[in-house]
Design an enzyme around this catalytic site. Sequence first.
Site, PDB file in Angstrom:
ATOM      1  N   LYS A  12       0.855  -1.188   0.000  1.00 25.35           N
ATOM      2  CA  LYS A  12       0.000   0.000   0.000  1.00 25.35           C
ATOM      3  C   LYS A  12       0.888   1.233   0.000  1.00 25.35           C
ATOM      4  O   LYS A  12       2.058   1.207   0.402  1.00 25.35           O
ATOM      5  CB  LYS A  12      -0.949   0.027   1.197  1.00 25.35           C
ATOM      6  CG  LYS A  12      -0.272   0.036   2.592  1.00 25.35           C
ATOM      7  CD  LYS A  12       0.187   1.401   3.082  1.00 25.35           C
ATOM      8  CE  LYS A  12       0.805   1.312   4.479  1.00 25.35           C
ATOM      9  NZ  LYS A  12       1.582   2.532   4.842  1.00 25.35           N
ATOM     10  N   ASP A 139      -2.892  -0.915  10.440  1.00 20.98           N
ATOM     11  CA  ASP A 139      -3.000  -0.968   8.979  1.00 20.98           C
ATOM     12  C   ASP A 139      -3.627  -2.264   8.471  1.00 20.98           C
ATOM     13  O   ASP A 139      -3.942  -2.371   7.283  1.00 20.98           O
ATOM     14  CB  ASP A 139      -1.620  -0.807   8.328  1.00 20.98           C
ATOM     15  CG  ASP A 139      -1.120   0.626   8.340  1.00 20.98           C
ATOM     16  OD1 ASP A 139      -1.897   1.525   8.706  1.00 20.98           O
ATOM     17  OD2 ASP A 139       0.052   0.849   7.989  1.00 20.98           O
TER      18      ASP A 139
END
Length: 287
Positions: A12, A139
């Site tokens: 990401k 996350d």
Amino acid sequence: MLTRITLPSPAKLNLFLHIVGRRPDGYHELQTLFQFLDYGDELTFTLTPEQPGIRLAEPVPGVPDSDNLVIRAAKALAATTENTLPGVTIHIHKRLPMGGGLGGGSSNAATTLLAMNRLWELNLCEDQLAEIGLRLGADVPVFVRGHAAFGEGVGEKLTPTNPPEDWFVVLKPECNISTGKIFSAEGLTRDTPKIKIRPAFEGDASRYRNDCEDVVRKLYPEVNQSLEWLSQFGPARLTGTGACIFGRFPTESAARIIWESKPSGITGFVAKGVNHSPLHKKLTELK
């Protein structure tokens, strides 16, 4: 019954990261924009009914198995049932640098939760998996959800968004950054005004920033030098607390031209930003 599955574990980027406050428990309140890349690790899970337990096929250098988020994720999932579960051997093909700000460990944990939920036939819903993931790391939920998102809180409050799916040059300077050191730094900006969701991905990208970047540049000259080089070709930014940085380009060919001219000694890759996680695309194909 499915007994073996190979799944992607994508990277990401934090397209921006604003620190908007600090909670009483010491954690920082963030606003960030997550987008996945079509690049990452790959994990293979093989059930071993004849051999109980959760194990890695090969240890990850520098990470004890007890600390590995893959093992921790599988154990957390196993703890949700009283049923006797078959053992599993997990092979991790690492391509993402550890501690680079690309979410490699969190992505591995999410891939493990989704894979083992299917292999063990636990039938937990996405909300339940995201809740388990949050206990492993802030996350992890965005990787469990599988869609680009505007994140708030410590990053766990997610609103799906669709930023442009551009191409990126991602560089990894030769240094390892301590997240704790960055978030405890005296000069860290902690009072950026909050923004609304809609402007988070519209308009001039240079209006937004990574609030960790100034501190990281001062403490890690390698990152500063890499950002200065990449900034020659357009806006360049830190992802997470680094050390990885990225530049955005409209086409693959434009990105590869810059990639080919990078300074020697810097590793990295070229990848496309994607709003639907490659992990979830693969899981859909397997249904």
